[in-house]
Design a protein around this motif. Structure first.
Motif, PDB file in Angstrom:
ATOM      1  N   LEU A 291       0.833  -1.193   0.000  1.00 24.87           N
ATOM      2  CA  LEU A 291       0.000   0.000   0.000  1.00 24.87           C
ATOM      3  C   LEU A 291       0.872   1.250   0.000  1.00 24.87           C
ATOM      4  O   LEU A 291       1.999   1.240   0.505  1.00 24.87           O
ATOM      5  CB  LEU A 291      -0.918   0.014   1.227  1.00 24.87           C
ATOM      6  CG  LEU A 291      -1.836  -1.203   1.404  1.00 24.87           C
ATOM      7  CD1 LEU A 291      -2.495  -1.168   2.773  1.00 24.87           C
ATOM      8  CD2 LEU A 291      -2.898  -1.226   0.313  1.00 24.87           C
ATOM      9  N   ARG A 292       0.327   2.327  -0.517  1.00 24.31           N
ATOM     10  CA  ARG A 292       1.065   3.596  -0.574  1.00 24.31           C
ATOM     11  C   ARG A 292       0.181   4.732  -0.070  1.00 24.31           C
ATOM     12  O   ARG A 292      -1.020   4.775  -0.342  1.00 24.31           O
ATOM     13  CB  ARG A 292       1.514   3.876  -2.002  1.00 24.31           C
ATOM     14  CG  ARG A 292       2.331   5.151  -2.160  1.00 24.31           C
ATOM     15  CD  ARG A 292       2.850   5.292  -3.593  1.00 24.31           C
ATOM     16  NE  ARG A 292       1.754   5.304  -4.563  1.00 24.31           N
ATOM     17  CZ  ARG A 292       1.095   6.424  -4.916  1.00 24.31           C
ATOM     18  NH1 ARG A 292       1.398   7.591  -4.349  1.00 24.31           N
ATOM     19  NH2 ARG A 292       0.124   6.365  -5.816  1.00 24.31           N
ATOM     20  N   ARG A 293       0.807   5.657   0.640  1.00 21.17           N
ATOM     21  CA  ARG A 293       0.110   6.876   1.010  1.00 21.17           C
ATOM     22  C   ARG A 293       0.309   7.904  -0.109  1.00 21.17           C
ATOM     23  O   ARG A 293       1.462   8.157  -0.490  1.00 21.17           O
ATOM     24  CB  ARG A 293       0.643   7.443   2.326  1.00 21.17           C
ATOM     25  CG  ARG A 293      -0.054   8.741   2.725  1.00 21.17           C
ATOM     26  CD  ARG A 293       0.472   9.303   4.028  1.00 21.17           C
ATOM     27  NE  ARG A 293      -0.096  10.622   4.267  1.00 21.17           N
ATOM     28  CZ  ARG A 293       0.210  11.392   5.317  1.00 21.17           C
ATOM     29  NH1 ARG A 293       1.077  10.955   6.217  1.00 21.17           N
ATOM     30  NH2 ARG A 293      -0.351  12.578   5.452  1.00 21.17           N
ATOM     31  N   PRO A 294      -0.772   8.467  -0.641  1.00 20.11           N
ATOM     32  CA  PRO A 294      -0.609   9.461  -1.727  1.00 20.11           C
ATOM     33  C   PRO A 294       0.258  10.638  -1.306  1.00 20.11           C
ATOM     34  O   PRO A 294       0.283  11.013  -0.141  1.00 20.11           O
ATOM     35  CB  PRO A 294      -2.049   9.903  -2.009  1.00 20.11           C
ATOM     36  CG  PRO A 294      -2.901   8.792  -1.495  1.00 20.11           C
ATOM     37  CD  PRO A 294      -2.177   8.234  -0.310  1.00 20.11           C
ATOM     38  N   CYS A 295       0.989  11.189  -2.263  1.00 21.52           N
ATOM     39  CA  CYS A 295       1.836  12.335  -1.965  1.00 21.52           C
ATOM     40  C   CYS A 295       1.018  13.586  -1.645  1.00 21.52           C
ATOM     41  O   CYS A 295       1.442  14.443  -0.860  1.00 21.52           O
ATOM     42  CB  CYS A 295       2.761  12.621  -3.163  1.00 21.52           C
ATOM     43  SG  CYS A 295       3.986  11.339  -3.426  1.00 21.52           S
ATOM     44  N   HIS A 296      -0.176  13.677  -2.246  1.00 18.45           N
ATOM     45  CA  HIS A 296      -1.024  14.850  -2.029  1.00 18.45           C
ATOM     46  C   HIS A 296      -2.429  14.384  -1.743  1.00 18.45           C
ATOM     47  O   HIS A 296      -2.925  13.434  -2.359  1.00 18.45           O
ATOM     48  CB  HIS A 296      -1.037  15.757  -3.265  1.00 18.45           C
ATOM     49  CG  HIS A 296       0.328  16.192  -3.688  1.00 18.45           C
ATOM     50  ND1 HIS A 296       1.061  17.120  -2.979  1.00 18.45           N
ATOM     51  CD2 HIS A 296       1.095  15.812  -4.743  1.00 18.45           C
ATOM     52  CE1 HIS A 296       2.225  17.297  -3.585  1.00 18.45           C
ATOM     53  NE2 HIS A 296       2.274  16.522  -4.646  1.00 18.45           N
ATOM     54  N   ALA A 297      -3.074  15.025  -0.785  1.00 22.50           N
ATOM     55  CA  ALA A 297      -4.455  14.684  -0.459  1.00 22.50           C
ATOM     56  C   ALA A 297      -5.360  15.068  -1.618  1.00 22.50           C
ATOM     57  O   ALA A 297      -5.151  16.064  -2.287  1.00 22.50           O
ATOM     58  CB  ALA A 297      -4.912  15.406   0.814  1.00 22.50           C
ATOM     59  N   ARG A 298      -6.375  14.207  -1.852  1.00 20.11           N
ATOM     60  CA  ARG A 298      -7.316  14.515  -2.923  1.00 20.11           C
ATOM     61  C   ARG A 298      -8.314  15.564  -2.469  1.00 20.11           C
ATOM     62  O   ARG A 298      -8.656  15.643  -1.317  1.00 20.11           O
ATOM     63  CB  ARG A 298      -8.053  13.239  -3.336  1.00 20.11           C
ATOM     64  CG  ARG A 298      -7.180  12.285  -4.107  1.00 20.11           C
ATOM     65  CD  ARG A 298      -7.929  11.030  -4.499  1.00 20.11           C
ATOM     66  NE  ARG A 298      -8.220  10.206  -3.320  1.00 20.11           N
ATOM     67  CZ  ARG A 298      -8.853   9.058  -3.378  1.00 20.11           C
ATOM     68  NH1 ARG A 298      -9.303   8.602  -4.543  1.00 20.11           N
ATOM     69  NH2 ARG A 298      -9.076   8.347  -2.307  1.00 20.11           N
TER      70      ARG A 298
END
Length: 298
Positions: A291-298
């Motif tokens: 899993l990856r945490r996005p670099c920028h919040a949507r």
């Protein structure tokens, strides 16, 4: 650890054929050796596992409770004292070198010294540490790690629920970085630290005792670029929010210790926490999620 083996015990329970794989997997979370035997007559199966007395007691209770909830069976767990004499020798005979994925080789200390060409070789005592590379969840994590290394080079790394320290050592060798490792079981903490010293990684690996994210060193070292969490499905779900909070933007989490049938539940919890599935590894009945945490919040 070498020849210093704690008092052993055999854990034994009897279940139906349908429930046998679930309870065998639960035992494998803790026990160094697990076997399944058909009871005669009938369709009942006896599951046996050998462990050091008292090792991973809380983890064992959680794993058996989960197996009971899924199967609907509540078998009696018997605990039988087991002489250590002779068991370690037999166990070592059944622990040859293991070649995993494209990058790793695991060798027991009972084998002649040596390294497998082109691979990161880790030395482990073929004793009672949780995780010798034989378990599907450990193998899945190592394969996921080598996949990650093709694209990323994390700086801050955590091995949550380190067991024997295999994943922490593999990451330290692969990335030449310091790694923080933790486990709820004090015996695992000692074994992981010994294995780090055995592999000349004591300066790179710090092992602490702690329950999940409650330990201060974990919170202070965050955010992490890579987190291993090879534990159990329900604790993984319960800690999904904390994991996402302590994972750096763009960071990766490798989750394991879950049966393939539990994948949907674990994945849903982490998606709610904002993490994105980037891959999975399946090994026998076990699934490893990447899993990856996005670099920028949507």
């Amino acid at each position: 650890m070498s020849e210093r083996v704690r008092e052993l015990e055999t854990l034994e329970l009897v279940v139906s054929a349908a429930a046998a794989p679930l309870f065998e997997a639960a035992m494998a979370e803790i026990c160094r050796s697990v076997g399944r035997f058909r009871e005669e007559p009938g369709e009942r199966w006896r599951i046996e596992g050998i462990r050091a007395v008292g090792a991973g007691e809380e983890k064992l209770a959680l794993a058996l409770a989960l197996a009971a909830a899924v199967s609907g069976e509540q078998p009696e767990l018997r605990r039988i004292p087991t002489p250590a004499s002779g068991w370690l020798a037999r166990n070592r005979a059944d622990f040859p070198e293991q070649v995993i994925g494209e990058r790793f080789a695991l060798r027991g200390t009972h084998l002649p010294p040596g390294r497998t060409a082109g691979r990161i070789t880790l030395m482990l005592d073929a004793g009672l540490a949780f995780g010798s590379g034989e378990h599907g969840s450990t193998r899945g994590c190592l394969i996921a790690l080598e996949r990650l290394a093709r694209r990323h080079h994390p700086r801050r790394i955590l091995d949550l629920g380190t067991g024997s320290g295999i994943l922490a050592m593999a990451a330290a060798r692969l990335f030449h970085r310091r790694v923080l490792a933790s486990d709820i079981d004090p015996w695992s903490v000692r074994v992981a630290a010994e294995n780090a010293r055995r592999n000349f990684l004591a300066r790179r690996i710090t092992v602490v005792a702690g329950d999940g994210w409650r330990k201060r060193p974990l919170r202070h070292a965050a955010p992490f670029d890579l987190v291993f969490a090879n534990i159990l499905a329900r604790p993984l779900c319960a800690m999904a929010g904390a994991l996402a909070q302590h994972l750096a933007p763009g960071g990766t989490a490798i989750l394991a210790g879950l049966l393939s049938s539990q994948e949907t539940m674990v994945l849903a919890a982490h998606r709610r926490a904002g993490l994105i599935l980037t891959g999975r590894v399946r090994a026998h009945a076990w699934t490893t999620l990447i899993l990856r945490r996005p670099c920028h919040a949507r």
